[in-house]
Design a protein around this motif. Sequence first.
Motif, PDB file in Angstrom:
ATOM      1  N   GLY A 357     -32.248  -1.006  16.198  1.00 21.18           N
ATOM      2  CA  GLY A 357     -33.608  -0.744  15.741  1.00 21.18           C
ATOM      3  C   GLY A 357     -33.640   0.079  14.471  1.00 21.18           C
ATOM      4  O   GLY A 357     -34.316  -0.278  13.496  1.00 21.18           O
ATOM      5  N   LYS A 358     -32.900   1.169  14.458  1.00 18.01           N
ATOM      6  CA  LYS A 358     -32.907   2.054  13.291  1.00 18.01           C
ATOM      7  C   LYS A 358     -32.263   1.395  12.079  1.00 18.01           C
ATOM      8  O   LYS A 358     -32.818   1.389  10.978  1.00 18.01           O
ATOM      9  CB  LYS A 358     -32.174   3.361  13.616  1.00 18.01           C
ATOM     10  CG  LYS A 358     -33.023   4.411  14.306  1.00 18.01           C
ATOM     11  CD  LYS A 358     -34.017   5.010  13.337  1.00 18.01           C
ATOM     12  CE  LYS A 358     -34.759   6.158  13.985  1.00 18.01           C
ATOM     13  NZ  LYS A 358     -35.783   6.720  13.098  1.00 18.01           N
ATOM     14  N   ILE A 359     -31.072   0.854  12.282  1.00 20.89           N
ATOM     15  CA  ILE A 359     -30.306   0.354  11.143  1.00 20.89           C
ATOM     16  C   ILE A 359     -30.933  -0.910  10.571  1.00 20.89           C
ATOM     17  O   ILE A 359     -31.153  -1.020   9.355  1.00 20.89           O
ATOM     18  CB  ILE A 359     -28.838   0.118  11.564  1.00 20.89           C
ATOM     19  CG1 ILE A 359     -28.191   1.452  11.971  1.00 20.89           C
ATOM     20  CG2 ILE A 359     -28.047  -0.537  10.436  1.00 20.89           C
ATOM     21  CD1 ILE A 359     -26.785   1.311  12.528  1.00 20.89           C
ATOM     22  N   VAL A 360     -31.255  -1.874  11.452  1.00 21.44           N
ATOM     23  CA  VAL A 360     -31.818  -3.136  10.962  1.00 21.44           C
ATOM     24  C   VAL A 360     -33.193  -2.914  10.348  1.00 21.44           C
ATOM     25  O   VAL A 360     -33.515  -3.439   9.268  1.00 21.44           O
ATOM     26  CB  VAL A 360     -31.879  -4.172  12.103  1.00 21.44           C
ATOM     27  CG1 VAL A 360     -32.638  -5.418  11.662  1.00 21.44           C
ATOM     28  CG2 VAL A 360     -30.477  -4.535  12.557  1.00 21.44           C
ATOM     29  N   GLY A 361     -34.033  -2.117  11.020  1.00 18.99           N
ATOM     30  CA  GLY A 361     -35.367  -1.855  10.476  1.00 18.99           C
ATOM     31  C   GLY A 361     -35.318  -1.167   9.134  1.00 18.99           C
ATOM     32  O   GLY A 361     -36.045  -1.536   8.197  1.00 18.99           O
ATOM     33  N   THR A 362     -34.441  -0.184   9.017  1.00 17.20           N
ATOM     34  CA  THR A 362     -34.313   0.542   7.756  1.00 17.20           C
ATOM     35  C   THR A 362     -33.763  -0.352   6.655  1.00 17.20           C
ATOM     36  O   THR A 362     -34.254  -0.359   5.517  1.00 17.20           O
ATOM     37  CB  THR A 362     -33.404   1.774   7.945  1.00 17.20           C
ATOM     38  OG1 THR A 362     -33.968   2.634   8.934  1.00 17.20           O
ATOM     39  CG2 THR A 362     -33.254   2.537   6.643  1.00 17.20           C
TER      40      THR A 362
END
Length: 805
Positions: A357-362
Amino acid sequence: MATTTTTGTGMCPGPMKATSEGAWQGDDPLHFALPLIILQICLVVALTRALAFLLRPLRQPRVIAEIIGGILLGPSALGRSSRFMNAVFPKQSLTVLDTVANIGLLFFLFLVGLELDLRAIRRTGRSAVAIAIAGISLPFVLGIGTSVVLRATVVKGTRQGPFLVFMGVALSITAFPVLARILAELKLLTTDLGRMAMSAAAVNDIAAWILLALAVALSGSGSPLIALWVLLSAAAFIAVLALVLRPLLAWMARRSPDGEPVKESYICATLVAVLAAGFVTDAIGIHALFGAFVVGILVPKDGPFAGVLIEKVEDLVSGLFLPLYFVSSGLKTNVATISGARSWGLLVLVIANACLGKIVGTIAVALLTRVPPREALALGFLMNTKGLVELIVLNIGRDRKVLNDESFAILVLMALFTTFVTTPAVMAVYKPARLAAPYKHRTFEGADASAADAELRVLACFHASRSIPTLINLIETSRGTSSRRRRRLIVYALHLVELSERPSSILMVQRARRNGMPFSNRRYEDTSSGNNRIGGGDEVVQVAFEAYRQLSSVVVRPMTAVSDLDTIHEDIVASAHRKRAALIVLPFHKTLRVDGSLESLGHAYHEINRRVLRRAPCSVAILVDRGLGGAAQVSSSDVSYTVATLFFGGPDDREALAYTSRMAEHPGIAIAVIRFLNPAVTADADEDRQALEAFRAKAAADGSVRYEEREAQGSWEVAAAIKELGRGCNLFLVGRSPPTEALLEKTDCPELGPVGSYLASSEFSSTASVLVIHRYDASGDTTKPTVEEGTEEGSADDSAVVPVR
């Protein structure tokens, strides 16, 4: 002894008394609250600091050591021994431990609020806001999806609404304070990547607190209508604080000017306000931490008021009380509850969703805002940093019966893993350093013989604002003439600021970033706002250098390096190479006391100078400050100094002579060059003779320059001659390694050389400052300095915090 209470089922421990009467009276101190909490604090601090020391080579923030320490003391490791738990952490003592830990946490969250500047967040660029929103929304959605799986397996029976919100918040948080320290450790604080990460994390932090308030309100045992009343009451309370408390805090800040102590009543009133706000928010039903956090946000960030508050609170809270909160969390974390393929599979699922969630979204939003792919990937890892707020969320969820033991342990390990991998992951995917461009003029000697460069650049370093008058007076003596043949002097004044684990370091970083590069675009930087303070004193730095620049022909460009003392020499070396400096001026690691003696700042400051000497890309001068010109800056027309240069021979002495030649051009400087003759020294004799002849020819027409030669057969003759010169001298210039024997039997400052060590020792009683010069040796330079990728040499961004790798 502790009392017991008889019940229908047997004996149960009663409340513990506070103090014992002593072992000689037959009391066991471990059965009483006060000696037991003292033992617990000592054990916790010793263990967490030892783990932090062991993890330091891995460049991990201290929060990792504190989380691991808490787990080790809990039922996952040492707590598996019932004898240990009953002796050190008995059940009847946990209430006292939790209370002390939460009081420490209350004031720590007040400090976290002090770190966040709402004005800076309002100026955050659109890209950072978009990245922050993506870094919250996608992990929140994945957290909700993960909660469905957990409710169907290990958290059966919990209420759906609160659990969904808690899982979403747990996966979407970014730890702003931890992220700032990781960026500083990796020397990325003021790169484009670091600025965007800090801006997005600040927005994320505020959003996380709002979501956490929602989760706490929903986790109550009442109806949804009661949860709505809780949220409305919290909003009303925040509004009252903004309308009533904020003007009061601003009034106290205005009545606390620079240079004057802050009144004790102001400090006491603010700390009481923190406790009172915590009480009100706890009574409302959204936890006492929120009140303390809001008060911290409302405290004005300008002026010394916020800095003094931090000084009064941070060491006791972050050093002693806060680690107790991690232990309190560790005592609730039982890794053994994660057993079997299902539990470990759920742990992998939670970690994967948190990272995804964090890495892909960012990454997705970063690429849309035209961030380079490699920086976008590094930004994704940085935004996945967890920390204290994560543990707060999990503990509140466990206390509200939203999380059980197994889900709590899974989420704690998720937070530990994601934070632990941040530093090595960023180091692996983002290496923006490149070889620095070569430059020619790295010494003072011969610098003016070529007109290829129009500037002579000096990197002058200092630790504290009290060193500024001496530094400016030294710059004034070195400015030379305004002749077109003489190269213009440009001085980069580098403020060396230690980045520690203290909360004040983050506030300091915030102010340094506003000074050099605010959250908004560089084009909108307000250099007149006064929001450029570092540790409460950088406004003085800016004003002093700006005033001198306007009154002289010297260009002075203030900069700031914020780093750990063990690595700050890298900032100095790379800054000198990036600015093409011919000379680095370092402050001596000892400062002048009132009685005239020199007091050491510590071994770490001593090592900075030694490391710079080994790796410097140009000549280096160490300034032993005994108050050159007094405690105030001396105007150009009032300069009246006597400078003595001691010449024994060798490259370092020739470099000192070249520096003296520039000083001799100042009308207020009287120069005395003393050559000590030693027939036994034949090395570099031709070079020494040529340098002296050139200086004497230049000084022949100048009546303020005196040249003499003296015999130097022994160290006692040299020492006597130096003492004689010191009576009317303001500044000594000497080479670091002259061909002469030691003047002291033993010295703790070998980096100053034999003569410099004597001039800086207590045996040489004089008020004269000393400048010990080491000439750059190109033949011995095997280092390959690097600078930030994309940074242009001599760029206009000279006031920014210096990025170095």
